[in-house]
Scaffold this motif. Structure first.
Motif, PDB file in Angstrom:
ATOM      1  N   ARG A  91       0.822  -1.210   0.000  1.00 23.17           N
ATOM      2  CA  ARG A  91       0.000   0.000   0.000  1.00 23.17           C
ATOM      3  C   ARG A  91       0.858   1.263   0.000  1.00 23.17           C
ATOM      4  N   ASP A  92       1.990   1.237   0.679  1.00 17.72           N
ATOM      5  CA  ASP A  92       2.825   2.421   0.836  1.00 17.72           C
ATOM      6  C   ASP A  92       4.168   2.347   0.124  1.00 17.72           C
ATOM      7  N   LEU A  93       4.537   1.202  -0.372  1.00 20.30           N
ATOM      8  CA  LEU A  93       5.880   1.009  -0.906  1.00 20.30           C
ATOM      9  C   LEU A  93       6.194   1.948  -2.066  1.00 20.30           C
ATOM     10  N   GLU A  94       5.274   2.129  -2.985  1.00 20.44           N
ATOM     11  CA  GLU A  94       5.531   2.974  -4.163  1.00 20.44           C
ATOM     12  C   GLU A  94       5.706   4.439  -3.795  1.00 20.44           C
ATOM     13  N   ARG A  95       5.241   4.851  -2.646  1.00 19.89           N
ATOM     14  CA  ARG A  95       5.379   6.244  -2.216  1.00 19.89           C
ATOM     15  C   ARG A  95       6.750   6.536  -1.630  1.00 19.89           C
ATOM     16  N   LEU A  96       7.531   5.518  -1.369  1.00 12.84           N
ATOM     17  CA  LEU A  96       8.842   5.700  -0.755  1.00 12.84           C
ATOM     18  C   LEU A  96       9.900   6.000  -1.825  1.00 12.84           C
ATOM     19  N   SER A  97      10.851   6.843  -1.476  1.00  9.48           N
ATOM     20  CA  SER A  97      11.880   7.248  -2.441  1.00  9.48           C
ATOM     21  C   SER A  97      12.801   6.094  -2.829  1.00  9.48           C
ATOM     22  N   ASN A  98      13.008   5.135  -1.941  1.00 10.42           N
ATOM     23  CA  ASN A  98      13.893   4.002  -2.230  1.00 10.42           C
ATOM     24  C   ASN A  98      13.110   2.690  -2.367  1.00 10.42           C
ATOM     25  N   ALA A  99      11.977   2.751  -3.021  1.00 11.74           N
ATOM     26  CA  ALA A  99      11.109   1.576  -3.171  1.00 11.74           C
ATOM     27  C   ALA A  99      11.835   0.413  -3.837  1.00 11.74           C
ATOM     28  N   GLN A 100      12.630   0.688  -4.861  1.00  9.63           N
ATOM     29  CA  GLN A 100      13.346  -0.388  -5.558  1.00  9.63           C
ATOM     30  C   GLN A 100      14.362  -1.054  -4.638  1.00  9.63           C
ATOM     31  N   GLU A 101      15.060  -0.258  -3.850  1.00 14.91           N
ATOM     32  CA  GLU A 101      16.042  -0.807  -2.915  1.00 14.91           C
ATOM     33  C   GLU A 101      15.346  -1.690  -1.867  1.00 14.91           C
ATOM     34  N   ILE A 102      14.203  -1.237  -1.385  1.00 20.83           N
ATOM     35  CA  ILE A 102      13.457  -2.012  -0.387  1.00 20.83           C
ATOM     36  C   ILE A 102      12.954  -3.308  -1.001  1.00 20.83           C
ATOM     37  N   ARG A 103      12.420  -3.216  -2.215  1.00 23.74           N
ATOM     38  CA  ARG A 103      11.946  -4.431  -2.901  1.00 23.74           C
ATOM     39  C   ARG A 103      13.071  -5.435  -3.082  1.00 23.74           C
ATOM     40  N   ALA A 104      14.232  -4.948  -3.499  1.00 24.52           N
ATOM     41  CA  ALA A 104      15.377  -5.841  -3.705  1.00 24.52           C
ATOM     42  C   ALA A 104      15.800  -6.497  -2.395  1.00 24.52           C
ATOM     43  N   ALA A 105      15.814  -5.726  -1.309  1.00 29.45           N
ATOM     44  CA  ALA A 105      16.208  -6.279   0.000  1.00 29.45           C
ATOM     45  C   ALA A 105      15.203  -7.330   0.468  1.00 29.45           C
ATOM     46  N   LEU A 106      13.903  -7.078   0.258  1.00 26.83           N
ATOM     47  CA  LEU A 106      12.877  -8.055   0.640  1.00 26.83           C
ATOM     48  C   LEU A 106      13.008  -9.328  -0.188  1.00 26.83           C
ATOM     49  N   SER A 107      13.255  -9.151  -1.476  1.00 26.04           N
ATOM     50  CA  SER A 107      13.428 -10.306  -2.355  1.00 26.04           C
ATOM     51  C   SER A 107      14.654 -11.118  -1.948  1.00 26.04           C
ATOM     52  N   ASN A 108      15.739 -10.428  -1.606  1.00 28.24           N
ATOM     53  CA  ASN A 108      16.955 -11.122  -1.165  1.00 28.24           C
ATOM     54  C   ASN A 108      16.704 -11.930   0.097  1.00 28.24           C
TER      55      ASN A 108
END
Length: 179
Positions: A91-108
Motif C-alpha cells: 500500500r505504501d511502498l511505491e510512495r517511498l523514495s527508495n522503493a526499488q532498494e526495499i523491494r530488492a532487500a525483501l526479495s533477497n
C-alpha cells in the motif's frame, strides 16, 4: 452461482504424498527412516526403481517478522507511514523514495530461505546417490506452499533463477494473491 472454499488451506503434504504413492507408484523412504537415517541423509520418495528421487519441502515458516526487520532497516523514517495495527506494505511502498532498494532487500531475504531449502535438498540427494548410484537418474525438489503469501510463485521462481545463476539483482517481490 459461486464457489466458496470453507476451512483452511488444503493439506498439500498429504495430497502430494498420496500422488507420489498412488499415481507415480513411488515408495516413501521415510517408511524406512530408521534404516536410512543410520546410513545418512535421504530424500522423501523414490520412484521408478530409484531413477527419480523426490524431496518435498513445505514452506511453512512465517516470514512477517523477517521482512519487517528488513523494511524497517531500509525505510527512511521521515517517509515511514504512520498507522496502527498491521497492513500490507504494498500500500505504501511505491510512495517511498527508495522503493526499488526495499523491494530488492525483501526479495533477497526471501531468496535466502529458498536457497537454504534447495541446499538441504541437494545434500539429501547427494548422500543418497552416493550410497545408491544409478545411471540416467534425476532428482526433483518440490516446494509446497499453501499458507505463506510472501512466497508467491514469482518470488520463488526469481529465487530459483538466482540460485541457478540465471537471475539478476532486480527485485521480483510482488505478492500474489491466488483465489
Amino acid at each position: 452461482m459461486h464457489a466458496e472454499r470453507h476451512g483452511g488451506p488444503p493439506d498439500l503434504q498429504t495430497a502430494f504424498t498420496q500422488f507420489v504413492l498412488k499415481v507415480l507408484r513411488g515408495r516413501s523412504l521415510d517408511d524406512y527412516k530408521d534404516a536410512e537415517a543410520r546410513l545418512g541423509k535421504f530424500p522423501d520418495f523414490a520412484c521408478f526403481r530409484d531413477l527419480i528421487l523426490l524431496e518435498m519441502k513445505h514452506l511453512e515458516a512465517e516470514q512477517t517478522d523477517r521482512l519487517n526487520e528488513v523494511y524497517q532497516s531500509k525505510v527512511d523514517q521521515a517517509e515511514a507511514p504512520v498507522f496502527y495495527g498491521s497492513r500490507s506494505i504494498d500500500r505504501d511502498l511505491e510512495r517511498l523514495s527508495n522503493a526499488q532498494e526495499i523491494r530488492a532487500a525483501l526479495s533477497n531475504k526471501l531468496s535466502e530461505t529458498i536457497s537454504t531449502v534447495l541446499r538441504k535438498a541437494n545434500s539429501q540427494f547427494r548422500d543418497y546417490r552416493a550410497r545408491n548410484p544409478r545411471k540416467n537418474s534425476f532428482s526433483v525438489c518440490v516446494l509446497l506452499n499453501s499458507q505463506i503469501p510472501e512466497f508467491s510463485p514469482q518470488v520463488v521462481l526469481h529465487s530459483i533463477h538466482r540460485k541457478m545463476g540465471k537471475g539478476s539483482a532486480i527485485s521480483a517481490y510482488r505478492p500474489c494473491r491466488l483465489p
